[in-house]
Design an enzyme around this catalytic site. Structure first.
Site: not given
Ligand code: HPA
Length: 312
Positions: A33, A66, A89, A91-92, A119, A225-226, A249, A283
């Site tokens: 990302s 993306h 991903h 989750y998609e 990320a 998540m990847s 974050n 996001h």
């Molecule tokens: N959690 C999961 N996936 C992420 C996060 C998070 O805090 N930040 C960026 N991708």
């Protein structure tokens, strides 16, 4: 059709569209990302691009930020590379097999090293937004529970039934990353390079506070998540792996405020929601931190690869 045959079909398609000098990339880079800028560091000549939609069996990414293209070119003047700008991903709605398919295409293209970027949320309290974490291990809770990209008949064309993962994150490459970091940073650089453990979560929700605390207690430093499914498949087929996360974050670890907390009883609804907003992942925030730090992360990847393959 086996995934070996599907990967070979994708490779035939790509090879037909590539100039001679780009047909055998040595390195593959998966850009996470907001980290697609790496593709802009690839020289303009020779260069070739393919939309994922045009490549047989290739999964498409639907996530904002993306792009969804494969870029072939020379990195750092002379390293033949293939870059994935954006990834699919789990989750998609893609299967574990689909999200890891590009790795098998890289293997069949003749790549020997794969660099994965992403990320991630910081769980370790020493990590700040904008820091980079070099991965040296992972927690794959979904995989441990059976949602695993290698579940099913083993594809012997790629690797063994029971691949070890105790050495998944190449130590020599990690040494190179730390050295490259010293070369590219100045006393003014206000971001840190860490080395740590990545926890894979299925998403698309960010973690609850209790989930973040659980992952931290289990030894994870970052969460995302990847990447982990891709690493598993890369190791299965014998690719060398380097992976890094940009901390976009900080996960919220503090317990959620209690409804019976005395001090909260007289607060207005607006004050309560402000309290809950603190540290909440979004996001946009993830993409913004990515933009600000992406340049340093790109430099780090390129400098590392030049140091490793420079004489190629
Ligand atoms: N959690 C999961 N996936 C992420 C996060 C998070 O805090 N930040 C960026 N991708």
């Amino acid at each position: 059709m086996s995934s070996f045959d599907r990967a070979n079909e994708a490779v035939s398609f790509l090879t037909n569209g590539l100039p001679e000098g780009l047909r055998k990339p040595q390195v593959a880079i998966v850009c996470g990302s907001g980290l697609g800028g790496l593709a802009e560091t690839v020289q303009s000549e020779p260069r070739a691009e393919f939309d994922y939609a045009s490549i047989p069996h290739f999964p498409r990414s639907t996530v904002a930020g993306h792009a969804g293209k494969l870029v072939f070119g020379l990195l750092g003047q002379k390293i033949p590379a293939v870059l994935m700008v954006g990834r699919a991903h789990f989750y998609e709605g893609h299967s574990m097999e689909q999200v890891t398919f590009p790795i098998r295409v890289f293997k069949q293209l003749g790549v020997d090293t794969v660099v994965l970027t992403n990320a991630a949320g910081g769980l370790n309290s020493d990590y700040s937004v904008g820091d980079i974490t070099l991965l040296n291990d992972h927690l794959f809770l979904a995989g441990l529970a059976g949602t695993h990209p290698l579940r099913g008949p083993n594809d012997e064309d790629f690797g063994v039934r029971f691949p070890p993962l105790s050495d998944a994150y190449d130590l020599e490459l990690r040494r190179h990353v730390h050295r490259a970091w010293k070369e590219i940073t100045t006393p003014q650089t206000n971001r840190k390079l860490h080395e740590g453990v990545y926890a894979f979560v299925g998403g698309p929700t960010y973690e609850t506070r209790a989930e973040s605390r659980m992952l931290r207690m289990m030894g994870a430093d970052v969460v995302g998540m990847s990447t982990v499914p891709e690493i598993v498949v890369a190791r299965h087929c014998g690719l060398r792996v380097l992976a890094m996360s940009l901390v976009t974050n900080n996960a919220v670890l503090a317990p959620v405020p209690r409804g019976d907390e005395e001090l909260l009883q007289d607060k207005a609804a607006g004050e309560l929601s402000a309290l809950l907003e603190e540290g909440k992942a979004g996001h946009e925030e993830v993409l913004e931190a990515g933009r600000a730090a992406a340049v340093d992360m790109q430099k780090l990847v390129v400098q590392t690869l030049v140091n490793v393959f420079g004489s190629a």
